[in-house]
Design a protein around this motif. Structure first.
Motif, PDB file in Angstrom:
ATOM      1  N   GLY A 143      37.559  29.374  53.982  1.00  0.00           N
ATOM      2  CA  GLY A 143      38.225  28.705  52.876  1.00  0.00           C
ATOM      3  C   GLY A 143      37.991  29.482  51.589  1.00  0.00           C
ATOM      4  N   VAL A 144      38.820  29.251  50.580  1.00  0.00           N
ATOM      5  CA  VAL A 144      38.701  29.963  49.302  1.00  0.00           C
ATOM      6  C   VAL A 144      38.986  28.997  48.155  1.00  0.00           C
ATOM      7  CG1 VAL A 144      39.486  31.908  47.888  1.00  0.00           C
ATOM      8  CG2 VAL A 144      39.493  32.115  50.392  1.00  0.00           C
ATOM      9  N   VAL A 145      38.162  29.061  47.105  1.00  0.00           N
ATOM     10  CA  VAL A 145      38.446  28.382  45.848  1.00  0.00           C
ATOM     11  C   VAL A 145      38.367  29.423  44.732  1.00  0.00           C
ATOM     12  CG1 VAL A 145      37.496  26.186  46.656  1.00  0.00           C
ATOM     13  CG2 VAL A 145      36.043  27.752  45.364  1.00  0.00           C
ATOM     14  N   GLN A 146      39.030  29.142  43.631  1.00  0.00           N
ATOM     15  CA  GLN A 146      38.973  29.986  42.437  1.00  0.00           C
ATOM     16  C   GLN A 146      38.534  29.113  41.269  1.00  0.00           C
ATOM     17  OE1 GLN A 146      41.903  32.919  39.726  1.00  0.00           O
ATOM     18  NE2 GLN A 146      42.694  31.920  41.568  1.00  0.00           N
ATOM     19  N   TYR A 147      37.623  29.646  40.464  1.00  0.00           N
ATOM     20  CA  TYR A 147      37.093  28.822  39.384  1.00  0.00           C
ATOM     21  C   TYR A 147      37.050  29.608  38.071  1.00  0.00           C
ATOM     22  CZ  TYR A 147      32.631  31.344  39.685  1.00  0.00           C
ATOM     23  OH  TYR A 147      31.655  32.318  39.662  1.00  0.00           O
ATOM     24  N   SER A 148      37.227  28.884  36.989  1.00  0.00           N
ATOM     25  CA  SER A 148      37.021  29.392  35.622  1.00  0.00           C
ATOM     26  C   SER A 148      36.671  28.176  34.780  1.00  0.00           C
ATOM     27  CB  SER A 148      38.255  30.142  35.111  1.00  0.00           C
ATOM     28  OG  SER A 148      39.418  29.343  35.235  1.00  0.00           O
ATOM     29  N   PHE A 149      37.644  27.675  33.981  1.00  0.00           N
ATOM     30  CA  PHE A 149      37.413  26.432  33.248  1.00  0.00           C
ATOM     31  C   PHE A 149      37.378  25.244  34.214  1.00  0.00           C
ATOM     32  CE2 PHE A 149      39.008  22.656  31.017  1.00  0.00           C
ATOM     33  CZ  PHE A 149      38.054  22.553  30.010  1.00  0.00           C
ATOM     34  N   SER A 150      38.186  25.318  35.266  1.00  0.00           N
ATOM     35  CA  SER A 150      38.216  24.292  36.307  1.00  0.00           C
ATOM     36  C   SER A 150      38.275  24.990  37.662  1.00  0.00           C
ATOM     37  CB  SER A 150      39.415  23.361  36.115  1.00  0.00           C
ATOM     38  OG  SER A 150      40.621  24.098  36.163  1.00  0.00           O
ATOM     39  N   VAL A 151      38.298  24.199  38.712  1.00  0.00           N
ATOM     40  CA  VAL A 151      38.313  24.748  40.073  1.00  0.00           C
ATOM     41  C   VAL A 151      39.691  24.531  40.688  1.00  0.00           C
ATOM     42  CG1 VAL A 151      37.272  24.654  42.368  1.00  0.00           C
ATOM     43  CG2 VAL A 151      35.854  24.293  40.335  1.00  0.00           C
ATOM     44  N   ASN A 152      40.257  25.589  41.250  1.00  0.00           N
ATOM     45  CA  ASN A 152      41.538  25.504  41.954  1.00  0.00           C
ATOM     46  C   ASN A 152      41.310  25.750  43.441  1.00  0.00           C
ATOM     47  OD1 ASN A 152      43.013  25.062  39.607  1.00  0.00           O
ATOM     48  ND2 ASN A 152      43.365  27.261  39.279  1.00  0.00           N
ATOM     49  N   LEU A 153      41.809  24.841  44.252  1.00  0.00           N
ATOM     50  CA  LEU A 153      41.743  25.039  45.700  1.00  0.00           C
ATOM     51  C   LEU A 153      42.803  26.057  46.109  1.00  0.00           C
ATOM     52  CD1 LEU A 153      40.886  24.291  48.599  1.00  0.00           C
ATOM     53  CD2 LEU A 153      42.610  22.468  48.506  1.00  0.00           C
ATOM     54  N   LEU A 194      35.910  32.485  44.127  1.00  0.00           N
ATOM     55  CA  LEU A 194      36.329  33.632  43.329  1.00  0.00           C
ATOM     56  C   LEU A 194      36.233  33.319  41.845  1.00  0.00           C
ATOM     57  CD1 LEU A 194      39.549  34.786  45.216  1.00  0.00           C
ATOM     58  CD2 LEU A 194      37.453  36.099  44.965  1.00  0.00           C
ATOM     59  N   ASP A 195      35.650  34.220  41.085  1.00  0.00           N
ATOM     60  CA  ASP A 195      35.617  34.092  39.631  1.00  0.00           C
ATOM     61  C   ASP A 195      36.997  34.464  39.101  1.00  0.00           C
ATOM     62  OD1 ASP A 195      35.208  34.231  36.900  1.00  0.00           O
ATOM     63  OD2 ASP A 195      33.260  35.231  37.066  1.00  0.00           O
ATOM     64  N   GLY A 196      37.683  33.474  38.516  1.00  0.00           N
ATOM     65  CA  GLY A 196      39.024  33.719  37.978  1.00  0.00           C
ATOM     66  C   GLY A 196      39.061  33.719  36.468  1.00  0.00           C
ATOM     67  N   SER A 197      37.910  33.934  35.822  1.00  0.00           N
ATOM     68  CA  SER A 197      37.866  33.919  34.362  1.00  0.00           C
ATOM     69  C   SER A 197      38.514  35.177  33.784  1.00  0.00           C
ATOM     70  CB  SER A 197      36.414  33.808  33.869  1.00  0.00           C
ATOM     71  OG  SER A 197      35.638  34.899  34.337  1.00  0.00           O
ATOM     72  N   ALA A 198      38.872  35.110  32.494  1.00  0.00           N
ATOM     73  CA  ALA A 198      39.639  36.185  31.855  1.00  0.00           C
ATOM     74  C   ALA A 198      38.870  37.502  31.821  1.00  0.00           C
ATOM     75  CB  ALA A 198      40.025  35.759  30.445  1.00  0.00           C
ATOM     76  N   SER A 199      37.539  37.430  31.846  1.00  0.00           N
ATOM     77  CA  SER A 199      36.742  38.660  31.749  1.00  0.00           C
ATOM     78  C   SER A 199      36.825  39.513  33.004  1.00  0.00           C
ATOM     79  CB  SER A 199      35.281  38.309  31.466  1.00  0.00           C
ATOM     80  OG  SER A 199      34.767  37.455  32.477  1.00  0.00           O
ATOM     81  N   VAL A 200      37.312  38.946  34.094  1.00  0.00           N
ATOM     82  CA  VAL A 200      37.367  39.697  35.359  1.00  0.00           C
ATOM     83  C   VAL A 200      38.471  40.757  35.313  1.00  0.00           C
ATOM     84  CG1 VAL A 200      37.850  39.515  37.833  1.00  0.00           C
ATOM     85  CG2 VAL A 200      36.376  37.837  36.717  1.00  0.00           C
ATOM     86  N   GLY A 201      39.683  40.361  34.950  1.00  0.00           N
ATOM     87  CA  GLY A 201      40.799  41.294  34.891  1.00  0.00           C
ATOM     88  C   GLY A 201      41.552  41.392  36.205  1.00  0.00           C
ATOM     89  N   GLN A 227      41.770  41.807  42.186  1.00  0.00           N
ATOM     90  CA  GLN A 227      42.303  42.360  43.441  1.00  0.00           C
ATOM     91  C   GLN A 227      41.174  42.926  44.300  1.00  0.00           C
ATOM     92  OE1 GLN A 227      45.502  42.268  44.715  1.00  0.00           O
ATOM     93  NE2 GLN A 227      44.422  43.045  46.527  1.00  0.00           N
ATOM     94  N   LEU A 228      40.208  43.582  43.662  1.00  0.00           N
ATOM     95  CA  LEU A 228      39.059  44.100  44.409  1.00  0.00           C
ATOM     96  C   LEU A 228      38.252  42.961  45.044  1.00  0.00           C
ATOM     97  CD1 LEU A 228      37.824  46.884  41.946  1.00  0.00           C
ATOM     98  CD2 LEU A 228      38.899  47.235  44.184  1.00  0.00           C
ATOM     99  N   SER A 229      38.196  41.829  44.359  1.00  0.00           N
ATOM    100  CA  SER A 229      37.513  40.655  44.920  1.00  0.00           C
ATOM    101  C   SER A 229      38.225  40.172  46.174  1.00  0.00           C
ATOM    102  CB  SER A 229      37.461  39.522  43.885  1.00  0.00           C
ATOM    103  OG  SER A 229      36.742  39.905  42.735  1.00  0.00           O
ATOM    104  N   LYS A 230      39.558  40.145  46.142  1.00  0.00           N
ATOM    105  CA  LYS A 230      40.316  39.718  47.322  1.00  0.00           C
ATOM    106  C   LYS A 230      40.177  40.729  48.462  1.00  0.00           C
ATOM    107  CE  LYS A 230      44.336  39.115  45.304  1.00  0.00           C
ATOM    108  NZ  LYS A 230      45.765  38.714  45.169  1.00  0.00           N
ATOM    109  N   ASP A 231      40.131  42.009  48.120  1.00  0.00           N
ATOM    110  CA  ASP A 231      39.913  43.036  49.149  1.00  0.00           C
ATOM    111  C   ASP A 231      38.562  42.841  49.828  1.00  0.00           C
ATOM    112  OD1 ASP A 231      42.351  44.085  48.414  1.00  0.00           O
ATOM    113  OD2 ASP A 231      41.480  45.707  47.191  1.00  0.00           O
ATOM    114  N   PHE A 232      37.563  42.486  49.031  1.00  0.00           N
ATOM    115  CA  PHE A 232      36.222  42.228  49.547  1.00  0.00           C
ATOM    116  C   PHE A 232      36.255  41.079  50.563  1.00  0.00           C
ATOM    117  CE2 PHE A 232      32.253  39.729  48.889  1.00  0.00           C
ATOM    118  CZ  PHE A 232      31.331  40.650  49.362  1.00  0.00           C
ATOM    119  N   ILE A 233      36.967  40.013  50.219  1.00  0.00           N
ATOM    120  CA  ILE A 233      37.078  38.865  51.123  1.00  0.00           C
ATOM    121  C   ILE A 233      37.760  39.267  52.426  1.00  0.00           C
ATOM    122  CG2 ILE A 233      38.195  36.630  51.459  1.00  0.00           C
ATOM    123  CD1 ILE A 233      37.785  36.053  48.519  1.00  0.00           C
ATOM    124  N   ASN A 234      38.857  39.979  52.328  1.00  0.00           N
ATOM    125  CA  ASN A 234      39.606  40.332  53.525  1.00  0.00           C
ATOM    126  C   ASN A 234      38.851  41.312  54.426  1.00  0.00           C
ATOM    127  OD1 ASN A 234      41.849  38.680  53.422  1.00  0.00           O
ATOM    128  ND2 ASN A 234      43.035  40.086  52.142  1.00  0.00           N
TER     129      ASN A 234
END
Length: 550
Positions: A251-261, A216-223, A228-235
């Protein structure tokens, strides 16, 4: 002396020798075939007139999917599959091939067929025709309505007919049903309800096992709303597959400046807690978009066996769906880790959202095996859901030669595998642990079946000789699909470099590029006919007996 008898003799000699040699090459010296192998020329029922059935339709879909001729029209591919079932029950209805109607399985009327040839009125079809000519050798100037009795032709023209409609394919099923009835074949004695029924009948995935990691793109430009729409897409995708320890893991990871598991593949092995866990993922709103770092994490961590990924011997595809709304801040890392992900057997489906993404970067991530998706806004993610699910069902597990694969299969379930053919060729050995399976191999499509394959094997061993490929990349990828034929089947597929078949040399089976044949030593048997007469005519011509034949 009149030369005509000699000409007749030479023609007859050629025909007899050819027939005898081909018969010997296919059947072998004893006339018997090794258990489990069906030798002969490649099977491709998509080009056979009046071929019908679900396997034929799926073979057409495999060709269209792999050729990417309709790739920019995401809803078209799944709609074509549904249309075949709705129009003719995949060609099983008796009227499919009536004497005076040539629309084929997809029931394309003559007027609609003529529309697809009119590239002046419909210039959007010109690049499609160019692609079809390049991929399949089908020329717009030479195709006739009668050619649509061949399933592949019918499917391609049906797809192009949809592209002549001045409206986009609607994403909802009821709207699609009305679209099909109004524009694709209004004269067909079918109702929109038939299309809705077809959707239900063809839903589901034969390939039930998958290791799937979302990034998942978790950068500030997403909003917040778009996250939430990204998570709906996954589900929504999760709900399309059966979650379980031996089925699909997510599995799911979120990334922006770094990667979060967020979720390991091993964390949630049933659907309800998995969906809830995805819903509870919090938006990071981080700086930058380090896509390369996300690919590195996925490759080195997410698909590690200790974190829940299945071992290679299970033959389970590894797929990552990566969402991004802009260019990466570490492009060099994207190039490097895209390549390493491919080398690790991971298929990446990058999803670019908005026009801020870099198309070349997306293509780098996808490589040859992956698939690029583009949408204008996060709310448009629903438009690629059906096509994405279809691509996941067709995902292939890359297996190194020498690594055995064992799996349990229910009836009609399948394992899709791929192998790089070594320079010395390779041997397959298929062992049945219980039940029955059928294995189909192809170098043409990624998901072969009984309607399209280069060779087939139900048990025993088979040698695939090395193949010369006129390209800079001399590696040949072979795709193998193993289908369950009984309610509870289990198989083990072993591969080795070179010819390690255990059958006697006189009965060894080889699969040449494009066909399967028997490699064996032959004995001249006077009772066998053609070979005897070839020898007789040769001796006659060299000993003077030929004078009596003039």
């Amino acid at each position: 002396m009149c030369p005509f008898p000699w000409i007749l003799m030479l023609v007859s000699l050629f025909a007899l020798c050819y027939k005898g040699i081909v018969a010997a090459a296919v059947v072998g010296p004893t006339g018997t075939l090794h258990r489990g192998v069906v030798p002969g020329r490649p099977v491709d029922l998509t080009l056979q007139e009046e071929a019908r059935g679900t396997a034929v339709v799926m073979a057409c879909m495999a060709k269209i999917h792999d050729s990417k001729v309709f790739e920019s029209h995401r809803l078209l591919f799944p709609m074509l599959r549904r249309m075949a079932r709705a129009a003719t029950e995949d060609g099983r209805e008796d009227r499919t091939y009536s004497p005076e109607y040539h629309g084929g399985i997809w029931q394309v009327d003559y007027s609609d067929f003529r529309d697809t040839l009119d590239t002046r009125t419909y210039p959007q079809l010109l690049p499609i025709w160019d692609s079809i000519r390049a991929q399949f050798g089908i020329h717009k100037v030479s195709i006739r309505w009668k050619d649509l009795r061949k399933p592949l032709y019918s499917s391609l023209v049906a797809g192009m007919k949809i592209l002549t409609v001045p409206h986009e394919i609607p994403p909802s099923i009821p709207a699609q049903a009305a679209f099909w009835k109004n524009y694709c074949n209004s004269a067909l004695d079918k109702s929109p309800n038939d299309y809705v029924t077809a959707v239900e009948e063809v839903a589901g995935c034969q390939a039930t096992s998958l290791d799937l990691v979302f990034a998942l793109d978790g950068s500030a430009s997403v909003g917040d709303n778009n996250f939430q729409l990204s998570k709906d897409f996954i589900n929504t995708i999760i709900q399309s597959f059966t979650i379980g320890p031996d089925l699909t893991r997510v599995g799911v990871v979120q990334y922006s400046f770094s990667v979060n598991l967020e979720l390991e593949l091993k964390d949630h092995l049933s659907a309800a807690p998995l969906i809830q866990a995805v819903e509870e993922i919090e938006y990071d709103e981080g700086l930058f978009t380090h896509t390369g770092e996300a690919l590195q994490y996925i490759t080195t961590h997410s698909f590690a066996v200790e974190n829940g990924a299945r071992e290679v011997r299970k033959g389970v595809p590894k797929v990552s769906i990566l969402l991004t709304d802009g260019e990466s801040g570490d492009y060099h890392d994207v190039t490097v880790w895209s390549q390493r992900a491919q080398e690790a057997g991971i298929t990446v489906f990058p999803v670019g959202v908005t026009n801020n993404v870099d198309q070349q970067e997306l293509e780098t991530m996808a490589g040859h095996a992956g698939k690029v998706y583009r949408v204008g806004w996060f709310r448009d993610l629903e438009k690629i859901l059906t096509d994405m699910e279809e691509s996941l069902c067709r995902a292939v597990a890359a297996v190194p030669v020498g690594s055995p694969v064992s799996a349990d299969l229910d009836r009609d379930a399948v394992r899709h595998l791929s192998f790089i053919v070594p320079d010395v060729g390779m041997t397959f050995k298929l062992t049945l642990n219980r039940g029955q399976v059928a294995m189909y191999g192809s170098s043409v499509v990624t998901t072969p079946n009984e309607a399209i394959y280069n060779f087939t094997l139900t048990s025993g061993d088979l040698f695939l000789p090395p193949v010369s490929v006129p390209s800079q990349d001399a590696r040949t990828t072979l795709y193998v699909s193993v289908y369950g034929l009984s309610d509870d089947s289990s198989f083990t597929l072993r591969t080795t470099e070179g010819n390690t078949t255990t059958t006697p040399p006189s009965q060894q089976q080889t699969a040449a590029h494009g066909h399967s044949s028997t490699a064996s030593s032959f004995k001249l048997d006077p009772k066998s006919g053609p070979l005897f007469w070839c020898l007789f005519v040769y001796l006659a011509s060299t000993t003077g007996i030929s004078a009596y034949l003039i």
